[in-house]
Enzyme design. Structure first.
Site, PDB file in Angstrom:
ATOM      1  N   ARG A   1       0.839  -1.203   0.000  1.00 18.57           N
ATOM      2  CA  ARG A   1       0.000   0.000   0.000  1.00 18.57           C
ATOM      3  C   ARG A   1       0.872   1.250   0.000  1.00 18.57           C
ATOM      4  NH1 ARG A   1      -4.767  -2.032  -0.005  1.00 18.57           N
ATOM      5  NH2 ARG A   1      -5.048  -4.027   1.040  1.00 18.57           N
ATOM      6  N   ASP A   2       0.429   2.252  -0.802  1.00 10.46           N
ATOM      7  CA  ASP A   2       1.132   3.536  -0.834  1.00 10.46           C
ATOM      8  C   ASP A   2       1.012   4.204   0.529  1.00 10.46           C
ATOM      9  OD1 ASP A   2       2.036   5.594  -3.390  1.00 10.46           O
ATOM     10  OD2 ASP A   2       1.647   6.484  -1.418  1.00 10.46           O
ATOM     11  N   ILE A   3       2.098   4.788   0.982  1.00 12.11           N
ATOM     12  CA  ILE A   3       2.129   5.399   2.310  1.00 12.11           C
ATOM     13  C   ILE A   3       1.287   6.682   2.352  1.00 12.11           C
ATOM     14  CG2 ILE A   3       4.162   6.907   2.055  1.00 12.11           C
ATOM     15  CD1 ILE A   3       5.189   5.634   4.700  1.00 12.11           C
TER      16      ILE A   3
ATOM     17  N   GLU B   1       9.263  10.031  -8.524  1.00 11.25           N
ATOM     18  CA  GLU B   1       9.984  10.370  -7.290  1.00 11.25           C
ATOM     19  C   GLU B   1      10.892   9.239  -6.835  1.00 11.25           C
ATOM     20  OE1 GLU B   1       7.072  11.506  -4.408  1.00 11.25           O
ATOM     21  OE2 GLU B   1       6.341  13.167  -5.643  1.00 11.25           O
ATOM     22  N   VAL B   2      10.443   8.017  -6.987  1.00 15.36           N
ATOM     23  CA  VAL B   2      11.236   6.873  -6.526  1.00 15.36           C
ATOM     24  C   VAL B   2      11.765   6.130  -7.762  1.00 15.36           C
ATOM     25  CG1 VAL B   2      11.240   4.737  -5.202  1.00 15.36           C
ATOM     26  CG2 VAL B   2       9.815   6.658  -4.450  1.00 15.36           C
TER      27      VAL B   2
ATOM     28  N   HIS C   1       1.299   2.342 -10.001  1.00 10.24           N
ATOM     29  CA  HIS C   1       0.272   2.707  -9.025  1.00 10.24           C
ATOM     30  C   HIS C   1      -1.037   2.079  -9.493  1.00 10.24           C
ATOM     31  CE1 HIS C   1       2.425   6.366  -7.293  1.00 10.24           C
ATOM     32  NE2 HIS C   1       3.089   6.209  -8.430  1.00 10.24           N
TER      33      HIS C   1
ATOM     34  N   HIS D   1       7.549   1.253 -10.519  1.00  4.49           N
ATOM     35  CA  HIS D   1       6.345   0.922  -9.761  1.00  4.49           C
ATOM     36  C   HIS D   1       5.128   1.335 -10.562  1.00  4.49           C
ATOM     37  CE1 HIS D   1       7.845   4.889  -8.564  1.00  4.49           C
ATOM     38  NE2 HIS D   1       6.579   5.277  -8.392  1.00  4.49           N
TER      39      HIS D   1
ATOM     40  N   ASN E   1       4.840   6.381 -13.511  1.00  2.37           N
ATOM     41  CA  ASN E   1       5.592   7.600 -13.801  1.00  2.37           C
ATOM     42  C   ASN E   1       7.034   7.236 -14.135  1.00  2.37           C
ATOM     43  OD1 ASN E   1       3.399   9.338 -13.166  1.00  2.37           O
ATOM     44  ND2 ASN E   1       3.816   9.055 -10.988  1.00  2.37           N
TER      45      ASN E   1
HETATM   46  P1  AMP Z   1       6.172   8.353  -7.988  1.00  4.43           P
HETATM   47  O1  AMP Z   1       5.972   9.835  -7.980  1.00  4.43           O
HETATM   48  O2  AMP Z   1       5.418   7.668  -9.083  1.00  4.43           O
HETATM   49  O3  AMP Z   1       7.644   7.974  -7.961  1.00  4.43           O
HETATM   50  O4  AMP Z   1       5.484   7.808  -6.667  1.00  4.43           O
HETATM   51  C1  AMP Z   1       6.169   7.370  -5.538  1.00  4.43           C
HETATM   52  C2  AMP Z   1       5.135   6.905  -4.547  1.00  4.43           C
HETATM   53  O5  AMP Z   1       5.785   6.183  -3.535  1.00  4.43           O
HETATM   54  C3  AMP Z   1       4.338   8.027  -3.866  1.00  4.43           C
HETATM   55  O6  AMP Z   1       2.944   7.841  -4.113  1.00  4.43           O
HETATM   56  C4  AMP Z   1       4.681   7.854  -2.377  1.00  4.43           C
HETATM   57  O7  AMP Z   1       3.591   8.145  -1.535  1.00  4.43           O
HETATM   58  C5  AMP Z   1       5.086   6.392  -2.326  1.00  4.43           C
HETATM   59  N1  AMP Z   1       5.994   6.035  -1.235  1.00  4.43           N
HETATM   60  C6  AMP Z   1       7.142   6.650  -0.887  1.00  4.43           C
HETATM   61  N2  AMP Z   1       7.714   6.019   0.148  1.00  4.43           N
HETATM   62  C7  AMP Z   1       6.907   4.974   0.460  1.00  4.43           C
HETATM   63  C8  AMP Z   1       6.951   3.931   1.437  1.00  4.43           C
HETATM   64  N3  AMP Z   1       7.943   3.843   2.336  1.00  4.43           N
HETATM   65  N4  AMP Z   1       5.945   3.023   1.465  1.00  4.43           N
HETATM   66  C9  AMP Z   1       4.926   3.103   0.572  1.00  4.43           C
HETATM   67  N5  AMP Z   1       4.832   4.051  -0.376  1.00  4.43           N
HETATM   68  C10 AMP Z   1       5.804   4.975  -0.431  1.00  4.43           C
END
Ligand code: AMP
Length: 122
Positions: free
Chosen positions: A34-36, A101-102, A108, A106, A93
């Protein structure tokens, strides 16, 4: 394009067990959690366990087994979460313009309410 994977990203830490996560599904090659910061009643992230930066990287370099496992895992999460019937949105993304961001691939999976139009006009 050649991709360089940063193994200090938060999802790499989740995969190594260094950061906790709320797991929905784990398969041989994929993890869903689950997204945080959920943006819909259902907001699950599905990641491959392998070190892939984005979908393009994964599509180029993943094995057939990884590709199959990941594709099936996304569908299985939708069924497990009960959103296949009502509908859902998948977003992956990538890079600067995709505002990723990560830097670990991934998808969503968002569902549970009307999600509106896909993008706002620029
Ligand atoms: P993106 O902008 O597509 O890279 O989205 C990164 C997503 O990772 C965001 O929706 C964050 O809320 C989610 N996220 C970041 N850290 C964590 C975590 N530790 N556990 C779950 N989701 C996370």
């Amino acid at each position: 394009m050649a991709y360089a994977y940063d193994d200090q990203n938060i999802f790499a830490k989740i995969l190594r067990g260094e950061v906790p996560n709320d797991t929905v599904l784990e398969t041989d090659h994929s993890l869903a959690f689950r997204d945080i910061q959920p943006q819909a009643p259902t907001h699950v992230l599905v990641i491959p366990k392998g070190p892939y930066v984005c979908y393009d990287h994964f599509a180029q370099e993943a094995s057939d087994a990884e590709l199959l496992d990941y594709t099936r895992a996304v569908g299985e999460v939708c069924r497990m979460e009960g959103v296949a019937e009502g509908g859902f949105r998948m977003i992956a993304n990538a890079g600067r313009d995709g505002v990723q961001e990560v830097p670990h691939l991934h998808v969503h999976i968002l569902a549970g309410r009307n999600l509106g139009r896909m993008l706002q006009p620029a």
